[in-house]
Design a protein around this motif. Structure first.
Motif, mmCIF file in Angstrom:
data_model
loop_
_atom_site.group_PDB
_atom_site.id
_atom_site.type_symbol
_atom_site.label_atom_id
_atom_site.label_comp_id
_atom_site.label_asym_id
_atom_site.label_seq_id
_atom_site.Cartn_x
_atom_site.Cartn_y
_atom_site.Cartn_z
ATOM 1 N N GLY A 32 0.790 -1.237 0.000
ATOM 2 C CA GLY A 32 0.000 0.000 0.000
ATOM 3 C C GLY A 32 0.810 1.268 0.000
ATOM 4 O O GLY A 32 0.280 2.348 0.259
ATOM 5 N N ALA A 33 2.116 1.184 -0.261
ATOM 6 C CA ALA A 33 2.945 2.400 -0.282
ATOM 7 C C ALA A 33 2.672 3.196 -1.556
ATOM 8 O O ALA A 33 2.703 2.631 -2.650
ATOM 9 C CB ALA A 33 4.423 2.022 -0.205
ATOM 10 N N GLY A 34 2.411 4.488 -1.391
ATOM 11 C CA GLY A 34 2.196 5.360 -2.550
ATOM 12 C C GLY A 34 3.541 5.761 -3.158
ATOM 13 O O GLY A 34 4.608 5.391 -2.636
ATOM 14 N N PRO A 35 3.532 6.556 -4.263
ATOM 15 C CA PRO A 35 4.792 6.928 -4.935
ATOM 16 C C PRO A 35 5.764 7.648 -4.001
ATOM 17 O O PRO A 35 6.951 7.365 -4.017
ATOM 18 C CB PRO A 35 4.339 7.840 -6.074
ATOM 19 N N VAL A 36 5.250 8.570 -3.171
ATOM 20 C CA VAL A 36 6.143 9.342 -2.298
ATOM 21 C C VAL A 36 6.754 8.424 -1.236
ATOM 22 O O VAL A 36 7.952 8.466 -0.968
ATOM 23 C CB VAL A 36 5.376 10.512 -1.637
ATOM 24 N N ARG A 37 5.913 7.585 -0.644
ATOM 25 C CA ARG A 37 6.410 6.663 0.379
ATOM 26 C C ARG A 37 7.440 5.704 -0.225
ATOM 27 O O ARG A 37 8.462 5.397 0.392
ATOM 28 C CB ARG A 37 5.205 5.890 0.969
ATOM 29 N N ARG A 38 7.156 5.218 -1.463
ATOM 30 C CA ARG A 38 8.114 4.297 -2.113
ATOM 31 C C ARG A 38 9.453 4.995 -2.347
ATOM 32 O O ARG A 38 10.520 4.439 -2.136
ATOM 33 C CB ARG A 38 7.558 3.787 -3.454
ATOM 34 N N LEU A 39 9.355 6.273 -2.792
ATOM 35 C CA LEU A 39 10.592 7.025 -3.038
ATOM 36 C C LEU A 39 11.369 7.189 -1.726
ATOM 37 O O LEU A 39 12.577 6.943 -1.676
ATOM 38 C CB LEU A 39 10.257 8.403 -3.635
ATOM 39 N N TRP A 40 10.676 7.614 -0.706
ATOM 40 C CA TRP A 40 11.322 7.975 0.550
ATOM 41 C C TRP A 40 11.850 6.737 1.292
ATOM 42 O O TRP A 40 12.959 6.740 1.809
ATOM 43 C CB TRP A 40 10.318 8.748 1.418
ATOM 44 N N SER A 41 11.034 5.665 1.323
ATOM 45 C CA SER A 41 11.378 4.523 2.177
ATOM 46 C C SER A 41 12.058 3.379 1.439
ATOM 47 O O SER A 41 12.644 2.509 2.067
ATOM 48 C CB SER A 41 10.100 3.977 2.853
ATOM 49 N N VAL A 42 11.934 3.343 0.122
ATOM 50 C CA VAL A 42 12.547 2.224 -0.607
ATOM 51 C C VAL A 42 13.661 2.703 -1.539
ATOM 52 O O VAL A 42 14.804 2.253 -1.436
ATOM 53 C CB VAL A 42 11.475 1.446 -1.429
ATOM 54 N N ILE A 43 13.301 3.662 -2.429
ATOM 55 C CA ILE A 43 14.272 4.030 -3.483
ATOM 56 C C ILE A 43 15.445 4.821 -2.909
ATOM 57 O O ILE A 43 16.602 4.476 -3.156
ATOM 58 C CB ILE A 43 13.558 4.814 -4.613
ATOM 59 N N LEU A 44 15.152 5.872 -2.139
ATOM 60 C CA LEU A 44 16.258 6.709 -1.629
ATOM 61 C C LEU A 44 17.251 5.917 -0.771
ATOM 62 O O LEU A 44 18.461 6.067 -0.949
ATOM 63 C CB LEU A 44 15.707 7.916 -0.866
ATOM 64 N N PRO A 45 16.778 5.070 0.150
ATOM 65 C CA PRO A 45 17.772 4.279 0.897
ATOM 66 C C PRO A 45 18.625 3.401 -0.008
ATOM 67 O O PRO A 45 19.820 3.217 0.234
ATOM 68 C CB PRO A 45 16.903 3.423 1.827
ATOM 69 N N MET A 46 18.014 2.875 -1.067
ATOM 70 C CA MET A 46 18.788 2.027 -1.980
ATOM 71 C C MET A 46 19.767 2.859 -2.813
ATOM 72 O O MET A 46 20.711 2.335 -3.393
ATOM 73 C CB MET A 46 17.848 1.268 -2.937
ATOM 74 N N LEU A 47 19.472 4.154 -2.881
ATOM 75 C CA LEU A 47 20.364 5.040 -3.673
ATOM 76 C C LEU A 47 21.497 5.621 -2.822
ATOM 77 O O LEU A 47 22.232 6.488 -3.294
ATOM 78 C CB LEU A 47 19.559 6.199 -4.272
#
Lengths: 424, 312
Positions: free
Chosen positions: B213-228
């Motif tokens: 249920g993560a929206g685009p902002v949550r995915r960016l903040w909690s998944v993509i940015l840490p991986m970056l």
């Protein structure tokens, strides 16, 4: 940029031909005079057109010689030539400037022992007295300057005729001309103080009359600490007049955001009626204009026409590296450049009056009024030639930009120049 | 080498004791490394040591005479208003470049990591400024920003004549223009590094986040940015180093002016050493500059590396 010039007659073919040539008297006598030089030159890129035309003639006169030329902009040359001199890798012939206010000033280099003494050279005997001090260190001449450099008021003759502008002989007349042009909707004076060296030209032109013309001992007084920039009425008046021109709208909009190229283009295309610039920019103005229909007048600094002096200096020229591999060859090259025929050619190519022919009668009419001032003894050397370091000039550049931008007062900028002067 | 002789070498190597093998192997390694060390020592280490020595002298860069002046150059630096102003301008420039590179570079990378058809063309367009020669590019921008330049003409043509500015003539705008041009020339590099990082983010991780249920902002903040985080470290370090040492663009655009408005430590070092002939003082500014850069970059790297360890 490196450019290598070789003679059409190579050394090997010359040697092969020598046996046969020995039978022909005129040819052998020429060989006896010619030398086999191997020279390197590191010169300002503004000389490239002249050198490309004239160096092959030097090589023809000295078969077997080679000359490897490296051209650079002024900034690049100031930086790299000093490093090369201190590391012992500098070229034989170098671009050198007058006085001591420049990183490659002849007095700076001569004091450090990097320039050969040229006092005994024939061209050093012909230097006009007004220019000799700026080319000398401890009474010896250290460089050859082919042309004379002057700061004056350039007028596009088409605009001059259109507006009926007559030569202003006093500051008030000059301001009246500016007002007339402004009222007609044209820019009176183009100015590009976005380029550092432009910032100094109007102050130099004004203090030539207001300070150095009135008191020729002013540089000595500065040196002894008796005088300062901020304490000089003439310097203060000159800078106030600069600001007055800005406040009255006699410059183009945004001079600090305008580069020298735009400044010259404005006067070349007639968008501006006049500009105050150094004569080394002639070629650019003529190129932008596509003609040479200009006149250069002295800029009056006061309301007494008799007082008007102009800043005039030996141009940048050429010195001989004292530690060069071929000092004699380098001296011979300068002798070649200074020979009357080549000197005239240099002057023609650079579109400027030759230093050695300042008093010649067949003058370029463009500079007639300026050269008349030199004849009358009403010229003063560029102010920086007597400054003790380069920081003073750079402080003037930044100070003028701040003055025109409203970030500094006249007193602020002149006080900072005093600090820079005293920092040596 | 023939197969016989190769076999002979192998047999000979096998006969050697373990100590001899280690020595031989170390000798071969040093044989490869020494030329590079020699060049590095000659081009980097020696000038650094010599420069550090000059910082304590009054050398003019020309004469053979120089005197030891102790800490005099550093005292002068502490009381030199222009040099001190150049430190703050340098920090402002480096900070602005850092923010611009990270924010714009990341946004571009996210946008061009999608399936839009023109993505390769757009990546090339945004990366192009990175490969342009800085000096030539700066000359072009200088003309664009000049009083009669393209920008003011464009504003006038669009009926926005009152927006025209003294872009390079006004101290505030000049600094902004320099920051803009340097950012424009560097954002493409940040974009490419982020793109490379984004392509390493596992698709299944993003899918899992979506299912949770993560929206685009949550995915960016909690998944993509840490991986970056590794890409972020590289980008931050590069942005800081380039931002602190920018020279050519500033020199062409404004030469440090108007007045001292865009004077940075790099331009001050150049002018002091080479134009004013004060090589000793210039070296002392360079030494302080090197210490500032090293401190900032080391601190940033240390903090960001810690972050990588926590998340990767």
């Amino acid at each position: 940029m490196i450019h290598e010039l070789k003679p059409t007659l190579r050394r090997r073919s010359l040697l092969k031909g020598m046996g046969a040539a020995a039978l022909a008297t005129p040819f052998t006598s020429r060989l006896a005079l010619a030398e086999d030089y191997n020279l390197r030159g590191y010169v300002q890129s503004t000389w490239r057109p002249a050198f490309e035309e004239l160096v092959p003639r030097f090589l023809e006169a000295n078969p077997g010689s080679r000359m490897r030329l490296n051209y650079a902009s002024t900034d690049q040359l100031h930086t790299t030539a000093r490093v090369q001199l201190s590391s012992g890798t500098a070229a034989d012939v170098l671009s050198v400037w007058a006085g001591s206010g420049n990183p490659m000033g002849c007095q700076v280099l001569a004091e450090a022992g990097y320039l050969a003494d040229l006092s005994g050279e024939p061209y050093s005997q012909n230097i006009p007295d007004a220019f000799r001090p700026a080319m000398s260190f401890q009474d010896s001449v250290y460089y050859y300057a082919p042309i004379v450099s002057m700061i004056g008021l350039y007028v596009n003759n088409e605009v001059r005729d259109e507006f009926g502008i007559e030569q202003p002989k006093t500051w008030s007349e000059f301001m009246a001309v500016c007002e007339k042009v402004k009222q007609a909707g044209k820019v009176p004076v183009s100015l590009g103080t976005g380029t550092g060296f432009i910032t100094q030209l109007i102050p130099y032109a004004l203090v030539a009359t207001l300070v150095y013309g009135r008191d020729p001992s002013f540089p000595d007084k500065m040196q002894s600490g008796e005088a300062t920039f901020a304490g000089s009425d003439g310097w203060v008046e000159a800078m106030e007049k600069y600001v007055e021109m800005l406040e009255k709208g006699y410059f183009n909009d945004n001079p600090n955001g305008t580069a020298v190229e735009e400044q010259l283009q404005m006067v070349a295309t007639g968008e501006a009626a006049m500009t105050i610039v150094v004569s080394s920019q002639n070629a650019s103005i003529f190129r932008f204009a596509g003609h040479q229909n200009f006149t250069v007048w002295p800029l009056p600094g006061s309301d007494d026409p008799e007082e008007t002096n102009i800043p005039a200096n030996p141009s940048a020229g050429f010195g001989v590296n004292a530690n060069a591999e071929d000092v004699e060859g380098a001296k011979a090259f300068l002798q070649f450049l200074a020979s009357p025929e080549i000197d005239t050619e240099l002057s023609r190519i650079q579109a400027l009056p030759s230093l050695n022919q300042v008093s010649a009668t067949d003058r370029d009419p463009i500079f007639a009024e300026m050269l008349a001032k030199i004849d009358e003894g009403k010229s003063v050397p560029y102010m920086d030639t007597r400054w003790p370091n380069v920081r003073v000039q750079q402080t003037l550049f930044s100070g003028v930009q701040e003055l025109l931008g409203g970030q500094a007062s006249v007193n602020d900028m002149l006080s900072r120049m005093d600090e820079a002067y005293q920092s040596s | 080498m023939s197969s016989d002789s190769a076999a002979h070498v192998e047999v000979t190597f096998a006969k050697l004791g373990s100590n001899s093998k280690r020595l031989l192997s170390a000798g071969v390694s040093w044989g490869f490394v020494l030329p590079a060390i020699a060049v590095y020592g000659f081009v980097i280490v020696y000038p650094m040591i010599a420069g550090t020595g000059f910082a304590f002298t009054d050398w003019d860069g020309l004469s053979n005479d120089r005197s030891f002046v102790g800490l005099e150059n550093f005292r002068r630096l502490a009381s030199d208003p222009q040099a001190r102003a150049s430190i703050s301008t340098t920090l402002v420039m480096a900070g602005s470049l850092l923010v611009a590179k990270i924010v714009i570079g990341l946004l571009l990378a996210l946008a061009l990591n999608t399936q839009i058809r023109t993505r390769n063309f757009l990546r090339m367009i945004f990366f192009m400024p990175v490969v342009l020669t800085p000096v030539i590019m700066s000359f072009v921008w200088r003309y664009i920003f000049s009083s009669n330049g393209a920008l003011n003409q464009l504003l006038e043509a669009a009926g926005l004549g009152n927006w025209e500015q003294q872009w390079l003539g006004d101290p505030g705008w000049a600094l902004f223009c320099v920051i803009f041009v340097t950012s424009w020339s560097q954002v493409g590099l940040a974009m490419v590094i982020f793109l490379a990082g984004l392509q390493k983010v596992p698709e299944e991780l993003i899918e899992a986040a979506k299912i949770d249920g993560a929206g685009p902002v949550r995915r960016l903040w909690s998944v993509i940015l840490p991986m970056l985080a590794p890409a972020m470290t590289v980008n931050v370090v590069i942005a800081l180093i380039t931002g602190l040492k920018f020279f050519d663009q500033i020199y062409v655009l404004t030469a440090g002016g108007p007045g001292y408005a865009t004077e940075t430590m790099s331009t001050i070092i150049y002018k002091t050493s080479f134009q004013f002939g004060e090589f000793g003082y210039g070296s002392s500014i360079a030494l302080v500059f090197a210490i500032i850069v090293a401190t900032i970059v080391y601190s940033a790297t240390y903090l960001l590396k810690k972050r990588e360890i926590e998340h990767v």
